[in-house]
Write a protein that holds these residues in place. Structure first.
Motif, short mmCIF file in Angstrom:
data_model
loop_
_atom_site.label_atom_id
_atom_site.label_comp_id
_atom_site.label_asym_id
_atom_site.label_seq_id
_atom_site.Cartn_x
_atom_site.Cartn_y
_atom_site.Cartn_z
N PRO A 188 3.85 11.82 10.32
CA PRO A 188 3.38 11.12 11.60
C PRO A 188 3.59 9.53 11.21
CG PRO A 188 1.79 12.71 11.16
CD PRO A 188 2.75 12.87 10.10
N TYR A 189 3.45 9.08 10.26
CA TYR A 189 3.26 7.59 9.64
C TYR A 189 4.88 6.99 10.18
CZ TYR A 189 2.51 2.76 7.90
OH TYR A 189 2.64 1.58 7.49
N GLY A 190 5.86 7.91 9.53
CA GLY A 190 7.17 7.49 9.61
C GLY A 190 7.74 7.83 10.99
N LEU A 191 7.27 8.67 12.05
CA LEU A 191 7.67 8.82 13.23
C LEU A 191 7.41 7.64 14.21
CD1 LEU A 191 6.52 12.53 13.79
CD2 LEU A 191 8.88 11.63 13.46
N CYS A 198 7.45 4.87 5.28
CA CYS A 198 6.47 5.54 4.59
C CYS A 198 6.47 5.80 3.19
CB CYS A 198 6.16 6.78 5.58
SG CYS A 198 7.42 8.02 5.22
N LYS A 199 5.36 6.45 2.57
CA LYS A 199 5.30 6.59 1.21
C LYS A 199 6.44 7.73 0.73
CE LYS A 199 1.52 9.81 2.06
NZ LYS A 199 -0.09 10.10 2.01
N HIS A 200 6.73 8.61 1.61
CA HIS A 200 7.64 9.57 1.32
C HIS A 200 9.12 9.11 1.21
CE1 HIS A 200 4.49 11.77 3.90
NE2 HIS A 200 4.29 12.26 2.68
N LEU A 201 9.37 8.01 2.08
CA LEU A 201 10.79 7.46 1.85
C LEU A 201 10.83 6.47 0.51
CD1 LEU A 201 11.03 6.28 5.63
CD2 LEU A 201 12.79 7.52 4.26
N VAL A 202 9.53 5.97 0.36
CA VAL A 202 9.31 5.28 -0.85
C VAL A 202 9.74 6.31 -2.20
CG1 VAL A 202 7.85 4.00 -2.68
CG2 VAL A 202 7.79 3.52 0.03
N ARG A 226 0.74 -1.19 0.00
CA ARG A 226 -0.02 0.06 -0.07
C ARG A 226 1.05 1.35 0.12
NH1 ARG A 226 -2.76 3.00 3.95
NH2 ARG A 226 -4.69 4.11 3.22
N SER A 227 1.96 1.28 0.81
CA SER A 227 2.69 2.47 0.97
C SER A 227 3.31 2.58 -0.27
CB SER A 227 3.68 2.53 2.22
OG SER A 227 2.82 2.68 3.33
N PHE A 228 3.89 1.41 -0.76
CA PHE A 228 4.88 1.47 -1.95
C PHE A 228 4.04 2.10 -3.15
CE2 PHE A 228 6.66 -0.33 -5.78
CZ PHE A 228 7.67 -0.02 -5.64
N GLU A 229 2.76 1.66 -3.41
CA GLU A 229 2.05 2.27 -4.43
C GLU A 229 1.49 3.60 -4.23
OE1 GLU A 229 1.41 0.95 -7.44
OE2 GLU A 229 2.46 -0.76 -6.71
N ARG A 230 1.41 4.08 -3.09
CA ARG A 230 1.02 5.51 -2.74
C ARG A 230 2.35 6.42 -2.72
NH1 ARG A 230 -2.08 6.35 2.55
NH2 ARG A 230 -2.19 8.43 1.79
N THR A 265 17.52 1.61 5.48
CA THR A 265 16.45 1.99 6.56
C THR A 265 16.41 3.45 5.76
OG1 THR A 265 18.34 2.70 7.95
CG2 THR A 265 17.30 0.35 8.24
N GLY A 266 15.33 4.25 6.72
CA GLY A 266 15.14 5.44 6.54
C GLY A 266 14.19 6.12 7.58
#
Length: 557
Positions: free
Chosen positions: A67-70, A75-79, A16-20, A61-62
């Motif tokens: 909020p999700y990354g914390l 998360c999707k931003h790291l993707v 899910r996060s990958f596609e987003r 890693t990242g």
């Protein structure tokens, strides 16, 4: 670099996060490549700072401050950053080498500067960077033994004033405030590192009080201050291990802290201090805990502290005494005691406490169902099957739920007496169905019980006599479609009608499922032409719902 692959990114993020994340490729800006790391800004709901560690000890890693990354998630931003770097992979080795060279050049340049040149550089940075200035001011005050100066600076760092509007720190400013309070914790740790651990203890305790007071005026939805509180507790423990304060004084402080208003932030466990307290301090800790508990046997904090210390000391009887002093009316505490006794290999006492819990429950309908399950399991293990049946019968009689019916059935079948028990149970459910008033939520349990028994004919009769809700009618139609296709068809048609006026993919899937069942009923009745006419009319009426028509086409409707 080997760990930066699309497969690894997808495995870390999840599908899910990958596609987003694919949708954020155009939102990545300000990429900076270092030797083993890449940072960037990703513009989402807000502006987020993102860092990828390419080949650390744990591989790829990242970190991201969304909020999700914390919460520790990839998360999707790291993707988005990872996929952006992958798209430029041929340039990455040169960029890393350039970053390594820049770092070496900077180190060489700094090493060549004179003392005066370095001081001028530091002063320049201090003048431009307020955070750096505060950190260095704290270090200076600590180095010269200026405890008053350190205390004053820490109080300033914990002050919400610069971040608060109308006396409250809003969500948007909470992180910045938490980062500033983190400097105070670092300063306390520095005191310990510079040989002033006793002062660090004093500062840590004062900071705890001030931070708890500040917490009431901060929107800490993301838990930033909670992490600061944990770090502050660690700084206090480290200072105690270095300074070795008086064990009895430390024990008094720990008990007061745990039972006071400040533990909600730091969550200190006194047992973590066992190596500092030693035998004398642990003895004082236990005595103070017992004294506090005796003064308030129903206090949650007092009970928890007593229980922790008793378990750590292997004193099962003390644990039981804590629970027994405040028994819950639904038998839950009796169950806790029984399980403690089981762990201590005292099964007979455990059984007596469990039986007492059921016996002393004022309302069997409100009894902790886990206690009933525990007792029935113990009775079954001991071969006392009639006892289990009797308890399940009594419990079912006051609950009249499908689960209680299923549990009674299982116990009675194990005791080979289900036929007789079933008649009595169904009689109770029929009486309950007869008392139901129109408008009650859900259909009668009688219908569910008969369906669960695979007695479809009796379930139809019960539904016809006492009524049923749509869920039950659908289950009845599905269960007896082969034997009663005409009746099932009527149910499916009635349930499909309101769905034709609604929209949404979930509605369309539900409607298509009913259409497949309607088709099967017509096939069994030998009336396929009627179904064709029904579907043709439906498609004409629903022609604007393209997703519905596509779904119908996929199923051959």
């Amino acid at each position: 670099m080997l760990s930066l692959t699309e497969a690894n990114i997808k495995a870390l993020a999840g599908p899910r996060s990958f596609e987003r994340g694919r949708g954020y490729l155009d939102a990545v800006t300000g990429i900076e490549v270092g030797d083993g790391w890449v940072t960037a800004t990703v513009h989402g709901t807000e502006r987020y700072e993102v860092e990828l560690i390419l080949d650390g000890p744990d591989g790829l890693t990242g970190e991201c401050d969304c909020p999700y990354g914390l919460e520790g998630n990839f998360c999707k931003h790291l993707v988005a950053l990872g996929l952006t770097v992958l798209a430029q992979r041929e340039r990455l080795p040169q960029q890393r080498q350039a970053a390594r060279s820049r770092a070496q050049d900077l180190d060489g340049w700094l090493s060549a500067l004179s003392k005066d040149e370095l001081l001028a550089l530091v002063r320049e940075q201090v003048g431009e960077d307020r955070q750096l200035r505060r950190r260095l001011e704290l270090r200076a005050a600590s180095a010269r033994g200026d405890l008053a100066g350190v205390r004053g600076r820490i109080r300033e760092l914990l002050d919400i004033g610069p971040f608060a509007q109308y006396g409250y720190v809003e969500y948007a400013d909470a992180r910045a405030y938490a980062e500033q309070t983190g400097q105070a914790v670092a300063a306390i740790g520095a005191l310990t590192g510079s040989g002033r651990a006793a002062d660090a203890i004093t500062m840590a305790r004062e900071a705890m009080r001030q931070l708890v007071e500040a917490l009431e005026s901060v929107d800490d939805s993301d838990g930033w201050l909670g992490q600061v509180g944990t770090d502050l507790a660690d700084a206090h423990l480290d200072a105690c291990r270095a300074a070795r304060p008086d064990p009895e004084e430390l024990a008094r402080w720990l008990v007061g802290h745990v039972l006071g208003d400040y533990d909600s932030l730091t969550d200190i466990d006194p047992l973590d201090y066992e190596d500092v307290l030693g035998e004398r301090g642990m003895t004082a800790l236990r005595e103070l805990a017992v004294e506090a508990w005796r003064g308030n046997r129903t206090g949650w904090a007092e009970k928890y502290l007593m229980e922790r210390l008793a378990k750590a000391g292997g004193d099962v009887d003390a644990v039981i005494a804590v629970h027994a002093a405040d028994l819950s009316p639904n038998g839950h505490t009796h169950l806790l005691i029984a399980r403690e006794l089981d762990t201590a290999r005292r099964p007979d006492e455990a059984l007596r406490w469990a039986e007492r819990g059921v016996r002393e429950t004022r309302d069997l309908a409100a009894v902790d169902t886990a206690l009933v399950d525990y007792l029935c399991e113990r009775y079954a293990q001991a071969g006392r099957l009639p006892y289990a049946v009797a308890l399940r019968r009594d419990h079912f009689g006051v609950r009249l739920s499908l689960l209680a019916y299923q549990q009674l059935r299982a116990a009675a079948r194990a005791a080979d007496c289900w036929q007789g028990e079933r008649e009595g149970a169904l009689a109770l459910l029929r009486a309950d169905a007869g008392r139901r008033q129109p408008g009650w939520y859900g259909g009668p349990v009688l219908v569910d019980a008969l369906l669960d028994d695979k007695d479809g004919e009796a379930a139809w009769e019960a539904a016809a006599d006492s009524g049923a809700d749509d869920r039950q009618w659908l289950a009845l139609a599905d269960h007896t479609r082969a034997e009663r296709p005409a009746d099932a068809l009527g149910v499916y048609l009635r349930l499909a009608e309101p769905l034709t006026t609604q929209t949404g993919n979930a509605v369309y899937e539900q409607l298509v499922g009913l259409l497949l069942n309607i088709r099967d009923c017509h096939r069994r009745l030998g009336t396929p032409g009627e179904f064709t006419a029904y579907v043709t009319a439906l498609r004409t009426a629903q022609k604007r719902k393209r997703n519905l028509l596509r779904l119908m086409d996929e199923h051959g409707l």
